[in-house]
Design a protein around this motif. Structure first.
Motif: not given
Length: 188
Positions: A35-40, A81-83, A90-91
């Motif tokens: 969650y710290n890497l992206f907010r979903d 990988y997901y990104i 992206l947030d």
């Protein structure tokens, strides 16, 4: 509480209780790391679930010395990988906050960093600069670059490593601002 090494041994022996203990011990930490890497939160939950499913599926082949380190690296790789596969969003609020934080002082800083980046890219050896430009400005994959330039994928990878190492050392003092600038560049 059982030590991780013992739980891993039990897991290799198909012990579901050991698996549940590991899940309860690490799932929240891994969720927060993702969650710290992206907010979903939905995606982060899915990635953690997939990681544990994979851990259970491969339990008999596991060769892990530090479970906590393995899980942290594994979740980071899954997020990246997901990104990379552009499944992630992206947030934008977080990006805007970063941009505001690092560019509020003046447009001059932005211009200085852009100019420094362009200068450093221009100083790369010709083939290295060409490969970097194809990768970062035309968004070609390593395979596409190799095909276009009639070189091996390994050569592309090596040249990208050289370029990034060179650019990283040239921009160290400006790194926080560079991150914000790159985000602006990617959004425009």
């Amino acid at each position: 509480m059982w030590p991780d090494a013992k739980l891993l041994d039990l897991l290799r022996l198909d012990d579901r209780e050991a698996f549940e203990i590991l899940y309860n011990k690490y799932s929240a930490k891994l969720f927060h790391a993702a969650y710290n890497l992206f907010r979903d939160s939905d995606v982060c939950e899915d990635l953690v679930q997939e990681l544990f499913i994979d851990l259970w599926t491969k339990r008999n082949q596991l060769n892990i010395t530090s479970l906590e380190s393995y899980l942290k690296v594994a979740i980071r790789h899954r997020v990246i990988y997901y990104i990379r596969t552009q499944k992630a969003t992206l947030d934008l609020a977080l990006i805007e906050e970063l941009i505001e934080k690092y560019t509020a002082d003046s447009k001059l800083l932005q211009n200085d960093i852009s100019q420094l980046l362009e200068t450093n890219v221009a100083q790369l050896p010709e083939k290295c600069r060409q490969i970097f430009t194809l990768s970062r400005k035309e968004y070609l994959s390593n395979k596409e670059i190799a095909s276009r330039l009639n070189i091996s994928i390994k050569t592309v990878e090596n040249q990208m490593t050289i370029a990034l190492r060179y650019l990283r050392t040239g921009l160290t003092d400006y790194l926080p601002s560079v991150v914000a600038l790159l985000m602006v560049y990617m959004m425009s």
